[in-house]
Every structure is written in structure tokens, then in C-alpha cells.
Design an enzyme around this catalytic site. Structure first.
Site, short mmCIF file in Angstrom:
data_model
loop_
_atom_site.label_atom_id
_atom_site.label_comp_id
_atom_site.label_asym_id
_atom_site.label_seq_id
_atom_site.Cartn_x
_atom_site.Cartn_y
_atom_site.Cartn_z
N ILE A 476 0.61 -1.48 0.00
CA ILE A 476 -0.35 0.34 0.42
C ILE A 476 0.92 0.79 0.25
CG2 ILE A 476 -2.11 0.96 1.46
CD1 ILE A 476 -2.72 -1.57 2.20
N LYS A 578 -4.65 0.19 12.41
CA LYS A 578 -5.41 0.25 13.09
C LYS A 578 -4.98 0.12 14.68
CE LYS A 578 -7.73 -3.37 10.29
NZ LYS A 578 -7.37 -3.28 9.18
N VAL A 608 -11.01 1.64 8.65
CA VAL A 608 -12.73 0.13 7.58
C VAL A 608 -12.83 0.04 6.35
CG1 VAL A 608 -13.95 -0.42 8.42
CG2 VAL A 608 -13.03 0.79 10.73
N LEU A 612 -13.23 2.14 1.33
CA LEU A 612 -15.01 2.91 1.18
C LEU A 612 -15.50 3.49 1.86
CD1 LEU A 612 -16.63 -1.04 1.05
CD2 LEU A 612 -16.38 0.59 -0.66
N LYS A 681 -12.18 -3.64 13.78
CA LYS A 681 -13.08 -2.62 12.76
C LYS A 681 -14.20 -2.26 13.37
CE LYS A 681 -10.69 -4.11 8.32
NZ LYS A 681 -10.76 -5.19 7.27
#
Ligand code: ADP
Ligand code: ASP
Ligand code: MG
Length: 831
Positions: A476, A578, A608, A612, A681
Site C-alpha cells: 500500500i 489500526k 475500516v 469505502l 474494525k
């Protein structure tokens, strides 16, 4: 040799800055600093106490201290001289009034700073009284004008004596040095030193075991006659002294923590310029900006001396640094104005005479066509005298200037913007002068504060200089970097965003002059140096940017443990990691306190659902008054893929191996199968929705049986067939009921009761969660107003591109916020 030395010596200006305080504390004989304290740092008992504390804590005996006159003393002495020059009727009265005022002010400083009844104080007051009598005598004998430089010199003499006495009384041996006994000018008009003679003189005065407090502003010619170095000349005295003792640093201590994009006293939106090019600082000085005397930088050209501007009232703050830097620092623009100019006009100003004037005086503008010279009011005395000597008739006018100063500003987009703004502004322009590093509008009327603000707002409404450090060079991280340049081009909010560091768990590549994101992939391994989090923390503590953002794309808990220190250093964080979001509530509360205290931002919208917009949707529902009753869905792309494909045609363990081969799972698939990621999450969303939960409040069904947990990864893969029996049985049972298996996260809040769990559920084949594209995530939000028809967000919830895109979205959001953030300049002092 000139600026090249400065380039070389500034290669790593940030590490240099980082070393500064250590160096001051560790008496390193090789590294000497000249510290100059300006009048604004020496005007009151309180400010002198701050100076004493700085000297005590940061200045060693091999350093030198240079002082200006206390507060506004020079202004008052100039006023006295002007009074006599103007020969007004009330002159006697005004003269006596001013002189008594000066005497009283200094007496008060002595009694409060050097125990009033002590012998030292008595001696200091006696000397002060002698000096005041001397000025009176010159006045009465009409010799004051001839002695005006001697009169001005008293300001610095009184100030250095007082500081040396106050230090000595506090147990720090210090001695005042009148620089007229050392600094010999070879050309008084140009105020250049006879370096050899001055150096010999100065070194003969320096004795070990004591701190030397030098008078700024004054020197003598070869005949021993006093000269001043011009208003604000103590800055220049400091760099001259630094040159003579081969100091490595000069610190100008004043009442602002650096050079700003405009005088912060009159332009509230001015921002600090962390790094200023030598040529730009020199131009600011030439145009009369008080923060740096025009000559200050000339001795620096010869030696590699670092110049810092520091705030006496906030000594721990990193001030501006003057040097030679890369592109980023060169984009800064500063607005300056002066109402203290005189325009000289004469028909006799031919090319030859103008050339002589330009050579002999520091002019602000010479215009052959208009036959006009513009010069500071202070220098005007000299020019007037010179022209009279040459029998040149001339007329004079008061003038002002309003200017934009920046590196190569003439050739930049600011040029057009400046002209457009000046044309539209009410500032009545007589002439615009275009120079390499400045654009100057001259007028016969005073420049109003309002116009300075207008020009400043027009030219600097641009974005802040934001440095970005990327931690994590995995899939990433790489994708985030590969999109970085394109995003910079496409997003206005990123106009002034610079990639300044990339690091992984062992190495880092940092450059305050900016890294090319496109080159990181190919050049990281060659350029990165061993670096740990400690190293990063030290580096970021003293960065030269308006704001710095760390983008945490690591999975590291250890890295997340440092967020508090980042926030304490004023650094903002964007995390895909996270770990910190799922800290226990107490630890998270401390993080939040630090964020609030330091006005920091922390964005973590990719933690999370990757890219999106689940986080935005949830926040928006809450902001609009919905009460959340259910948050559920399939939150893991890996588990989504596994269960979508688990139809009985292949054993579960084979699918686990396929997911690993396809790069769809974590390197150790147990990290997905444990459910921890889903549990985290759900916790993040639950907290966002206002539920006060910790990780252990969420029931988590692990898909890894106890017997497989402690094996090595390879052993686990070999024995993963042990998973199959239980899964096959569950699947068969579900299929018999027209259902399928899914790994579901679910929070429900009904009638004040909260239930939170993650685990396998058998869902009807028509259920919304049962018909996803493999790998997709789905989020379902039920509220008091979204009941039968809940809000559903569905799509790819993992993957390098979408996660990197989500991080870029966070970066744009954060930069927009930072660009609109305004920080008031905190100014203490006397002005
Ligand atoms: P000192 O007495 O320490 O020599 P000065 O009063 O001569 O200090 O200069 C510092 C003052 O310069 C600041 O208080 C500020 O009002 C003024 N100033 C003007 N332009 C700027 C600028 N661009 N950046 C910072 N300060 C500026
Ligand atoms: N005291 C002098 C002045 O006020 C010199 C200085 O402050 O630098 O200009
Ligand atoms: Mg000054």
C-alpha cells in the site's frame, strides 16, 4: 568563495538545527556561537531576566554576546540629536525632558537588576550620571551634533555594562567590552572592518573564565572617531564578531521567533518563514525591514556561519534559519514596507554621479530617467552631506515603499500578481521597481497598514508548506507513493505539500528539500539510512515546515505507540494502521488530550473498509441526529472471499492456501482467520458511533482452533486440513436450510442493550450479505429512521489501490483543514 560554502554547510540544515541546543550545552570549543540580543529583548526588567536565563542555560564562555541598547533608547537618543538639529524654540525643555527620561529608565533597570544598594549598582549609577552629564555638556557647548555618534554609543554602552553586572552578581563572571576598542573600520561610509586589526584587538580582550558582552552598533575609524553601523546595526556587529572569532553560528534573539511573511505586529495572518534564502534576507534588509540589518549577511558570505533568528520569550521554539536552501524554501514570499525613505532629485544626477552614489551609499532605488535616488531616512544624512560637499543642488521628498520579496520573484508568477494588486490598491504608486528578488512600489504618501495587509493577503493566501513523511513501504505504501505526484498535480489542496521522508522498520530517507515520490521505488534502497522511531522523532521535532503529516501505512503496534509523541511535537497523523484506534479507551483518551492540546489532526478513514466511505456515512448519520441501532456486515475482504467460494466443492483449507497464493490474505492466514482484524474494525465503527467499548467487549469467534495457534506458519499450512471437518459439517447444515456461511460483524443497540460480536453465521441465501462479489465488504447501518430499509455500503474493502486512494483522500481532507487553520502570532516584548 561565497554562497557555495553556505550551500555545502547547509546540506543538512535540519540536523544542524537539531544539534544546536546540544552544542550549546556541551561546551564544544570548535563550535562557537555569537548571540545578539536586540533592544526589544532588553527593554524591561522582565525581558532582561529572560535574557539572563537564556545566557545561563544556553551560552558558554567561549561564545560571545552582543547587545543593542535597552528598549527604545536609541530612538530617544536620535530624537535628542534631531531636536538639536531642528533648533526649535522649545528645544531646551524637550532636551532636558528626554535626557531625564533616559536617565530615569536606566537607573530603574540598574536598581531592579543589580541589587540597588550594592556597590556594583552604585558604581553603575555613578557612571550613568557621568555619561548623562557629558551629553549635557556637549549640548551646552553646542558640540552635541559633532558628538552625535558618541551620544548614540551610550545606548549600547549602558546596556552591555548592565548585563555584565547583572550576570556577575548572579555568579556568572562577565565583562562588558566597548567594541570601539576593537572594531576598526577601514571604510566608515561602507562600514567595512579592517579585519586583521579588529581581530587582533578583539582577541586581546577575550579572557578565559568569563563571558564577554560586546556593544553592538558601534565601531571606530582609524583615527579613533566613533561611527555607528546604522539602525539595527547590532545584527551586523554580531556577524562581524562571528567572522572574527570563526564562530559557526549566530543567533539573533529578538521578540519574534523568526522572519515572517510580513511584520506580524501589523499583519495578523503573517506566517513564520522557517528557512529564508540569504539573498532574500539581504533584500529585506536593503529595503529597511528591521528584522535584519542590511549588512548582517555580508560577513556570512565569507564563512559558513549559520544564522538563526530566535525568540527571547520562547527560547525553546525553533526560529527561522537564514541560509541557502532548495526549491521548497525558495517559494516563500515576504511583504515589507517602510515609511522612512527620502527621495533626492537633482538635475545634476548624471550617470557618473549616480554611479558614485550607488557605490558609496546603500540606496534603495536609483532612477536615471527620473534623476532620483531613494534612500533610507537614516542614510539621507550622509547623502545630503555628500551632495552639499559636491555643491550639487537637490530637492528632497518623504517617500514610502511597499514591496514583495522572494527568491527570483521577478521571474515568478508573483510578478504579475503583484502588479495587478498594486494597480488595484489605493496605494498611490509613484514608481514600481523590479529587482531579481524584490518588487517594490514607491509612493510619496505613507504606506498604510491596511495596504500591507491587502498585498500580503493577495500574495500569500496560498497554502501552507506541509511536509509529508510516509512510514511503511509495503504494497500500500508503494502504491500511495506511486500516486503521490499525480495527486499533487490534480489537487489544489496539495499545492504546497512536499514529500520529505519515507521510512520502513529499519531505514529511512529524509530530505527537508523534498523527495521525488516517483523516485522512491527505485532509489530508496540506495539512499535510505538506518533509522528507527527514535531517529524519526528527533528529526521531526525540529522540522522547518508549517505543518508535518506522518502517514502510517505500517501494521506496527510499536509505531502506533509513538502517536502521542508525534502529537506532542505538533505532527498530524493519517493512519491505515489500526493499532492506535483500538487502544484501550484510557490510552485513547490520552491521545485525544494530546491532539486537542497541540491542535493536531488524526485521520484514519482507511482503517475500516479501505477506501469505502463508511466512516463518512456513519459520521454523517450521527451528525444528522440518527440513533444507531445496528452496524453489521462483512468487514474482511479475505474472509469474504473464503466464504463466498466455500460451497463444498473444495475443502476450506485448500481455499485458505489459494487465498495465500493469490495474495488475498495476510502472509500468515491465521491473522485473518483469528477474526482480530474484524473485531478491531467493528470496535472502530462502534466508537465512532459513540459506544464506549474496548476490544474485549466484542465477542470474537476465532476460526483457528487452539491446537493450530502456536504452530509455525509452515506447520500450520501443513496441518490446515484439520480445519476441514468442522467447516464441512457447518456448511452442510447451513446448505440444508438454504443458507450459506459468512463471517459477520454485528453490533446491535436495542432498548438500551448493546450486543457486539464477530463470528460465523449461517445466512439465508437471499440475505444481503450472501450475494457479494468475492472479496467485497458490505456495511449495513440501521438507525431509528433507517429501519426496514437500512443503509448499505458495499464494494471492495481491501486492496492496495483502493486503500492507497483512501489515504490520498485523507491527505487532501487534512491539507484543506490545515490550509485554513490560522495561528495567531504570540508576541511579547516592548514594541
Ligand atoms: P530587535 O530589537 O530585537 O533588534 P527589532 O525591533 O529591530 O528587534 O526587529 C524585530 C521586529 O521586526 C519585530 O518585532 C517585528 O515587529 C518587526 N518586523 C518587521 N517585519 C518583520 C518580518 N517580516 N518578520 C518578523 N518581524 C518583522
Ligand atoms: N540600538 C541600535 C538601534 O536601535 C542598534 C540595534 O538595535 O541593532 O538601531
Ligand atoms: Mg533590531
Amino acid at each position: 568563495m561565497s554562497e557555495q560554502t553556505l550551500v555545502d554547510s547547509n546540506v543538512s540544515s535540519i540536523s544542524k538545527a537539531g544539534l544546536l541546543s546540544e552544542q550549546l550545552l556541551t561546551n564544544n570549543l570548535e563550535e562557537r556561537t555569537v548571540h545578539k540580543f536586540g533592544g526589544s529583548s532588553l527593554g524591561t526588567v522582565q525581558s532582561i531576566e529572560s535574557v539572563l536565563a537564556i545566557i545561563e542555560q544556553r551560552i558558554s564562555d567561549q561564545d560571545l554576546v552582543v547587545v543593542s541598547a535597552n528598549g527604545k533608547t536609541t530612538d530617544k537618543l536620535v530624537e535628542i540629536i534631531d531636536l538639536v538639529n531642528l533648533c526649535q524654540e522649545t528645544e531646551d525643555e524637550a532636551f532636558t525632558h528626554l535626557l531625564l527620561l533616559i536617565q530615569a529608565e536606566h537607573k530603574q533597570l540598574i536598581t531592579e537588576l543589580v541589587a540597588g544598594d550594592s556597590e556594583t549598582a552604585i558604581e553603575l549609577v555613578a557612571k550613568l550620571n557621568d555619561d548623562i552629564r557629558q551629553i549635557q555638556q556637549w549640548y551646552l557647548q553646542q558640540q552635541l551634533i559633532d558628538n552625535s555618534n558618541n551620544v548614540l554609543a551610550f545606548g549600547e554602552i549602558w546596556s552591555s555594562r548592565l548585563l555584565a553586572a547583572a550576570l556577575t552578581q548572579r555568579g556568572r563572571a562577565a565583562v562588558a567590552i566597548d567594541t570601539r576598542e576593537c572594531f576598526v573600520l577601514d571604510c566608515p561610509l561602507k562600514t567595512t572592518l579592517d579585519s586583521q586589526l579588529s581581530s587582533t584587538n578583539l582577541h586581546s580582550k577575550l579572557k578565559p573564565g568569563q563571558l564577554h558582552i560586546l556593544t553592538g552598533f558601534i565601531a571606530v575609524d582609524r583615527q579613533g572617531k566613533t561611527h555607528t553601523l546604522g539602525r539595527n546595526g547590532s545584527d551586523y556587529s554580531a556577524t562581524l564578531a562571528a567572522d572574527l572569532i570563526a564562530a559557526t553560528d549566530v543567533s539573533l534573539w529578538t521578540d519574534v521567533d523568526g522572519i515572517y511573511s510580513a511584520d506580524p505586529r501589523i499583519v495578523p495572518s503573517a506566517k513564520k518563514l522557517q528557512r529564508i534564502e540569504v539573498s532574500v534576507a539581504r533584500e529585506l534588509g536593503r529595503l529597511g525591514n528591521p528584522v535584519l540589518h542590511s549588512k548582517t549577511l555580508s560577513p556570512l558570505k565569507e564563512k559558513s556561519i549559520h544564522l538563526h533568528i530566535n525568540n527571547t520569550f520562547y527560547p525553546q521554539q525553533l526560529g527561522s534559519e537564514v541560509g541557502v536552501f532548495g526549491e521548497i524554501a525558495r517559494q516563500e514570499v515576504s511583504i515589507t514596507h517602510s515609511n522612512q525613505l527620502i527621495g533626492f532629485q537633482s538635475k545634476r544626477f548624471n550617470k557618473k554621479l549616480l554611479a558614485v552614489i550607488s557605490e558609496e551609499f546603500s540606496t534603495v532605488d536609483i532612477d536615471a530617467a527620473q534623476k532620483r535616488v531613494i534612500i533610507s531616512a537614516e542614510q539621507a544624512y550622509g547623502l545630503r552631506h555628500y551632495l552639499q560637499e559636491q555643491c550639487v543642488d537637490f530637492a528632497t521628498h518623504s517617500m514610502s515603499l511597499l514591496a514583495a520579496v522572494g527568491y527570483s520573484i521577478r521571474d515568478s508568477r508573483w510578478h504579475r500578481e503583484f502588479i495587478k494588486t498594486i494597480e488595484k490598491s489605493p496605494y498611490p504608486v509613484a514608481k514600481v521597481s523590479v529587482n531579481e528578488h524584490s518588487l517594490v512600489a514607491f509612493s510619496y504618501e505613507d504606506c498604510q497598514i491596511e495596504w500591507v495587509n491587502k498585498l500580503h493577503n493577495r500574495l500569500t493566501r496560498e497554502h501552507k508548506n506541509i511536509g509529508v513523511i510516509v512510514a511503511g513501504t509495503g504494497n500500500i505504501g508503494e502504491t500511495f507513493l506511486s500516486n503521490f505526484s499525480a495527486q499533487q498535480q490534480a489537487q489544489e489542496a496539495l499545492n504546497q505539500v512536499h514529500l520529505i521522508g519515507v521510512m520502513n522498520s529499519t531505514k529511512g530517507w529524509f530530505d527537508v528539500d523534498g523527495l521525488s515520490a516517483d523516485k522512491v521505488a527505485s532509489e530508496f534502497s540506495n539512499n535510505a539510512q538506518p533509522c528507527d522511531i527514535e531517529g524519526l522523532l528527533t528529526w521531526v521535532q525540529r522540522h522547518p515546515f508549517d505543518e508535518v503529516i506522518i502517514v502510517d501505512i505500517t501494521p506496527s503496534e510499536q509505531f502506533a505507540n509513538n502517536y502521542q509523541q508525534f502529537f506532542d511535537a505538533g505532527i498530524h497523523v493519517i493512519s491505515a494502521n489500526k493499532c492506535a484506534n483500538t487502544f484501550a479507551r484510557e490510552a485513547l483518551g490520552l491521545l485525544q488530550q494530546s491532539i486537542d492540546k497541540n491542535d493536531c489532526q488524526w485521520l484514519s478513514n482507511t482503517t475500516v473498509g479501505a477506501g469505502l466511505p463508511i466512516n463518512y456515512a456513519l459520521k454523517d448519520l450521527i451528525d444528522s441526529g440518527h440513533q444507531i441501532e445496528e452496524i453489521s456486515g462483512i468487514f474482511s475482504g479475505t474472509l469474504s472471499w473464503l466464504f463466498s467460494n466455500f460451497d463444498g466443492s473444495k475443502p476450506f483449507s485448500e481455499l485458505v492456501k489459494d487465498a495465500l497464493d493469490l495474495g488475498l490474505s495476510e502472509p500468515d492466514p491465521r491473522d485473518d482467520l483469528s477474526g482480530l482484524d474484524v473485531q478491531r474494525k467493528l470496535l472502530i465503527l462502534a466508537r465512532m458511533a459513540g459506544f464506549q467499548l474496548d476490544l474485549e467487549d466484542i465477542d470474537c469467534m476465532s476460526l483457528v482452533p487452539e491446537s493450530l495457534k502456536s504452530l509455525s506458519k509452515n506447520e500450520f499450512l501443513q496441518q490446515s486440513h484439520l480445519l476441514d471437518k468442522a467447516f464441512s459439517e457447518q456448511l452442510a447444515e447451513a446448505q440444508a436450510n438454504n443458507a450459506c456461511l459468512r463471517y459477520v460483524a454485528k453490533l446491535t443497540y436495542i432498548d438500551g442493550k448493546i450486543r457486539v460480536r464477530v463470528g460465523i453465521e449461517a445466512l439465508d441465501n437471499n440475505h444481503a450479505f450472501a450475494n457479494l462479489n468475492p472479496c467485497d465488504n458490505i456495511f449495513l447501518l440501521k438507525t431509528n429512521w433507517y429501519q426496514d430499509n437500512p443503509l448499505i455500503i458495499q464494494g471492495p474493502g481491501a486492496g492496495r489501490e483502493v486503500t492507497a486512494a483512501g489515504l490520498h483522500s485523507d491527505l487532501v481532507h487534512l491539507c484543506r483543514q490545515l490550509n485554513s487553520k490560522h495561528q495567531d502570532v504570540d508576541i511579547k516584548g516592548i514594541n
